[in-house]
Design a protein around this motif. Sequence first.
Motif, mmCIF file in Angstrom:
data_model
loop_
_atom_site.group_PDB
_atom_site.id
_atom_site.type_symbol
_atom_site.label_atom_id
_atom_site.label_comp_id
_atom_site.label_asym_id
_atom_site.label_seq_id
_atom_site.Cartn_x
_atom_site.Cartn_y
_atom_site.Cartn_z
ATOM 1 N N PHE A 25 0.855 -1.189 0.000
ATOM 2 C CA PHE A 25 0.000 0.000 0.000
ATOM 3 C C PHE A 25 0.885 1.230 0.000
ATOM 4 O O PHE A 25 1.724 1.401 0.890
ATOM 5 C CB PHE A 25 -0.923 0.004 1.233
ATOM 6 N N ALA A 26 0.732 2.072 -0.997
ATOM 7 C CA ALA A 26 1.499 3.326 -1.121
ATOM 8 C C ALA A 26 3.010 3.076 -1.047
ATOM 9 O O ALA A 26 3.752 3.899 -0.515
ATOM 10 C CB ALA A 26 1.062 4.331 -0.059
ATOM 11 N N GLY A 27 3.446 1.934 -1.590
ATOM 12 C CA GLY A 27 4.865 1.612 -1.601
ATOM 13 C C GLY A 27 5.380 0.970 -0.330
ATOM 14 O O GLY A 27 6.575 0.691 -0.212
ATOM 15 N N TYR A 28 4.499 0.734 0.632
ATOM 16 C CA TYR A 28 4.857 0.143 1.921
ATOM 17 C C TYR A 28 4.195 -1.216 2.096
ATOM 18 O O TYR A 28 3.142 -1.492 1.515
ATOM 19 C CB TYR A 28 4.393 1.047 3.080
ATOM 20 N N SER A 29 4.796 -2.047 2.928
ATOM 21 C CA SER A 29 4.144 -3.254 3.417
ATOM 22 C C SER A 29 3.324 -2.848 4.632
ATOM 23 O O SER A 29 3.876 -2.394 5.636
ATOM 24 C CB SER A 29 5.191 -4.310 3.804
ATOM 25 N N MET A 30 1.979 -2.985 4.527
ATOM 26 C CA MET A 30 1.086 -2.480 5.556
ATOM 27 C C MET A 30 0.087 -3.556 5.991
ATOM 28 O O MET A 30 -0.280 -4.426 5.208
ATOM 29 C CB MET A 30 0.304 -1.269 5.020
ATOM 30 N N HIS A 56 3.039 5.454 7.024
ATOM 31 C CA HIS A 56 3.361 5.600 5.604
ATOM 32 C C HIS A 56 3.037 7.004 5.103
ATOM 33 O O HIS A 56 3.533 7.413 4.051
ATOM 34 C CB HIS A 56 2.571 4.578 4.783
ATOM 35 N N MET A 57 2.220 7.735 5.845
ATOM 36 C CA MET A 57 1.844 9.080 5.423
ATOM 37 C C MET A 57 3.029 10.032 5.577
ATOM 38 O O MET A 57 3.967 9.755 6.320
ATOM 39 C CB MET A 57 0.633 9.551 6.208
ATOM 40 N N GLY A 58 2.982 11.130 4.863
ATOM 41 C CA GLY A 58 4.107 12.062 4.876
ATOM 42 C C GLY A 58 3.903 13.203 5.849
ATOM 43 O O GLY A 58 2.824 13.807 5.896
ATOM 44 N N ALA A 119 0.836 7.873 -0.698
ATOM 45 C CA ALA A 119 1.105 7.673 -2.119
ATOM 46 C C ALA A 119 1.430 8.979 -2.835
ATOM 47 O O ALA A 119 1.978 8.961 -3.934
ATOM 48 C CB ALA A 119 -0.090 6.993 -2.782
ATOM 49 N N CYS A 120 1.096 10.103 -2.221
ATOM 50 C CA CYS A 120 1.265 11.414 -2.854
ATOM 51 C C CYS A 120 2.448 12.205 -2.291
ATOM 52 O O CYS A 120 2.759 13.286 -2.807
ATOM 53 C CB CYS A 120 0.000 12.254 -2.660
#
Length: 374
Positions: A25-30, A56-58, A119-120
């Motif tokens: 998810f969004a480039g992460y293992s979640m 994972h959020m920025g 992801a953004c």
Amino acid sequence: MSSDTLLTTPLNALHLELGARMVPFAGYSMPVQYKPGLMAEHLHTRQAAGLFDVSHMGQLRLVGPDAAAAFETLMPVDVIGLGEHKQRYGLLLNDEGGIIDDLMFVNRGRDIFVIVNGACKHGDLAHMLARIGGRCQIDVLFDRGLLALQGPQAVTALARLLPGVEKLVFMTGGDFSWNGADLYVTRSGYTGEDGFEISVPAAQAEALARALLAQPEVNPVGLGARNSLRLEAGLCLYGNDIDTVTTPVEAGLNWAMQKVRRTGGERAGGFAGAARVLAQLDGAEALTRKRVGLVALERVPVREHTELQNSDGATIGEVTSGLLGPSVDKPVAMGYVGAEYAAVGTRVSAIVRGKVVPMEVAAMPFLPPNYFRG
């Protein structure tokens, strides 16, 4: 993306220890769910408290005397007038008025603290650097952990670890310390429930998560239940319900654009995409589609990308999110329909595997929010 190229959050080992089913998810293992499963995790959050890993959020901070004014040029949102330790929902727009990302930000006095979607986040950072990098300092905090504790008993559990946190009200934040770690906590979230989001240094994230899970009210909750909770709450998922070709007005997010930034306001306009967004707000540009809530009149879940038709069988829109709502116990969805079909109570048809499923346009949220406003 293969599993060996996925990034991991500071809680990865804990997720595996707890038996989570991990997904990209969004480039992460979640973690999508733990052993109890999506339904149990969803209902536990509604009844007690669920702990979500959203690391994972920025996370970013904008620093400098011009930071608020600079940030305002990117969004149709009042940044300058936001009080200290007050939080607001924001919409990062492109020059056509489309939504690059939705985000949360806080005026911390010393900076503007921003949380963007995972992801953004790299695209958002590049956009901010290109547009306002010369007007303020942009510090990247992508290595910090972020925990969300959500549910009616979240305050009880968190106050044992962070005395005084119960004094926060919805959409406010404050600085706290736990075992030597500097935390920033906001009373907000993505579930429609009372709750908190906790920014924590990566090195202390696992210890804090374990301390929270040791509280009797708290269970771990994965991305699956996070999605069903936010949909029942009528909250958009970026990439599904809003995107770069959707304007805030089409998305029904007019409430997120304060009067001071709209037509007639003292700081009206001046943001990316303003010409189109303001034209839609004042009716100079007619809307061709609108985001709506939908309830299926048969017990059939209606998923994203499902075609919507009118009574004549003509295509009038598409579902962007949909599932069987565990708390409301009926199939709910949101999607976009032609503006003439957007009134609450309008009947439409979803085409699910070739079968017509009757649906009705419904008000959102699908259940009342439980935010703590004091």
